[in-house]
Design an enzyme around this catalytic site. Structure first.
Site, PDB file in Angstrom:
ATOM      1  N   PRO A   1      -2.420  -9.684  -6.720  1.00 32.04           N
ATOM      2  CA  PRO A   1      -1.795  -8.359  -6.656  1.00 32.04           C
ATOM      3  C   PRO A   1      -2.497  -7.406  -5.702  1.00 32.04           C
ATOM      4  O   PRO A   1      -3.676  -7.099  -5.869  1.00 32.04           O
ATOM      5  CB  PRO A   1      -1.900  -7.848  -8.102  1.00 32.04           C
ATOM      6  CG  PRO A   1      -2.282  -9.029  -8.925  1.00 32.04           C
ATOM      7  CD  PRO A   1      -2.998  -9.962  -8.023  1.00 32.04           C
ATOM      8  N   GLU A   2      -1.777  -6.966  -4.695  1.00 37.51           N
ATOM      9  CA  GLU A   2      -2.222  -5.888  -3.823  1.00 37.51           C
ATOM     10  C   GLU A   2      -1.309  -4.693  -4.092  1.00 37.51           C
ATOM     11  O   GLU A   2      -0.593  -4.683  -5.082  1.00 37.51           O
ATOM     12  CB  GLU A   2      -2.162  -6.338  -2.351  1.00 37.51           C
ATOM     13  CG  GLU A   2      -2.982  -7.589  -2.069  1.00 37.51           C
ATOM     14  CD  GLU A   2      -2.932  -8.046  -0.617  1.00 37.51           C
ATOM     15  OE1 GLU A   2      -2.707  -7.198   0.254  1.00 37.51           O
ATOM     16  OE2 GLU A   2      -3.111  -9.250  -0.364  1.00 37.51           O
TER      17      GLU A   2
END
Length: 270
Positions: free
Chosen positions: A2-3
Site C-alpha cells: 500500500p502506497e
DNA sequence: CTTGGGACCTGGCTGC
DNA sequence: TGCAGCCAGGTCCCAA
C-alpha cells in the site's frame, strides 16, 4: 504494497462504515502490532470512542476519535483491512468491532504493519513531507525540497520526509513518465524536469486512485476486491518486457537496496 | 545536517 | 520432492 493510492482507496471504502460509529470491542491477536504503549491501554483507549472522521496522511490511515485522540494505522508491505471478514485467519493480528455490528479485520502476513493511539499532533505524522495531491503542493515546493539532496531522485521520491505517500512502484512510474533516470541526483534536475516530474507524480497517483490501487502483491480493498492500477504500469515490475514507447527492454537495477525499473533509452542519465 | 547500509518480517519463488 | 537461499520494500536505527 500500500502506497498513497491504496491507502486513499481503503480510506474511501471504509469511511461510510465507520464514520459516526463506536468501537465496541477490540481484539489484539499479536502484541507486536502495537507500536507504542501497552495492548491494554490501546484497547481501553479505543473502546467506547466514536469515529468522527477518517483521514489519510502519506501512507498512514488516521481514525479521528470523539475524545480528540487518533488511531493511526500503517499497513507497511502486506497489511490489509477487511470489512466483515469471516473467521479470523492465520494472519489476523487485530479485530475491531463496531457498535453497528460491523467489524474490521487487520490481516498482515509479514507482521510489519503497525498501529498506535495518539493525539492529533503525532510526531511521526508531523515529520512527513507535503501531500503530493494537495492544492498547496507546487513545482516550486518540489524544487525547494529536492534542492539540498544529492541522493538519487528515486531515493528522494520515496523519502517520506521530502514528499509523503510515494513508494517504490509509483516512484518508478512517475520517473518513467517524466523521462528522468532514477539515478539522477535529486538536486541536479532542471526546472523543466522538475515541472514535468511534478505533473507525472500527480498524474500517476490520480490515475492509480481512479483504479482503486494496485494489487501487485497482497493488497486488497476492504471488500476483498483487487485494485486494477497495476495493469497501467509501464515499468514497475516489468523487467525484461519491451518499453511501451520505444520497445527497449525495461531494465531492473538496485537503488538504495530497492528494485528499480526504468527504460534505459527513454530515461537517460547524461 | 546528509547519506548509506543493515535490520526487521515471512511467503513465494528459483535452482539444485 | 525437499530444501536452502534469495527476494519483495516501508521504516527505523546507527555510524560516518
Amino acid at each position: 504494497m500500500p502506497e498513497l493510492p491504496e491507502v486513499e482507496t481503503i480510506k474511501n471504502d471504509l469511511l461510510p462504515w465507520v464514520k459516526g460509529h463506536r468501537f465496541s470491542q477490540v481484539a489484539i491477536l499479536d502484541a507486536r502490532i502495537i507500536a507504542r504503549g501497552s495492548v491494554e491501554d490501546f484497547c481501553q483507549g479505543l473502546i467506547g470512542q466514536t469515529v468522527t472522521a477518517l483521514d489519510r496522511r502519506g501512507k498512514y490511515l488516521l481514525f479521528h476519535l470523539s475524545d480528540n485522540k487518533c488511531l493511526i494505522i500503517h499497513l507497511r508491505m502486506t497489511g490489509v483491512l477487511l470489512l466483515d471478514s469471516g473467521n479470523s485467519g492465520r494472519y489476523t493480528r487485530a479485530v475491531f468491532h463496531f457498535s453497528n455490528g460491523r467489524r474490521i479485520v487487520f490481516n498482515d502476513r509479514r507482521r510489519l504493519g503497525l498501529m498506535w493511539l495518539s493525539n492529533s499532533a503525532d510526531p511521526t505524522i508531523s515529520k512527513l513531507g507535503p501531500e503530493p495531491l494537495s492544492e498547496d503542493f507546487t513545482p516550486e515546493m518540489l524544487s525547494k525540497r529536492l534542492a539540498n539532496h544529492q541522493i538519487p531522485i528515486k531515493a528522494a521520491l520515496t523519502d517520506q520526509s521530502i514528499i509523503a505517500g510515494i513508494g517504490n512502484m509509483y516512484a518508478d512510474e512517475a520517473l518513467f513518465g517524466a523521462g528522468i533516470h532514477p539515478l539522477k541526483r535529486a538536486n541536479s534536475l532542471s526546472s523543466t524536469e522538475i515541472y514535468t516530474l511534478f505533473r507525472w507524480i500527480q498524474r500517476t497517483l490520480q490515475a492509480a486512485i481512479q483504479s482503486q490501487g494496485a494489487s501487485v502483491n497482497t493488497y486488497l480493498r476492504p471488500d476483498g476486491q483487487q485494485g486494477t492500477a497495476h495493469f497501467q504500469f509501464r515499468v514497475a515490475h516489468r523487467g525484461g518486457e519491451p518499453c511501451s514507447v520505444c520497445s527497449t527492454p525495461i531494465e531492473r537495477i538496485e537503488v538504495r537496496g530497492r528494485g528499480t525499473y526504468f527504460c534505459p533509452k527513454c530515461q537517460r542519465l547524461g
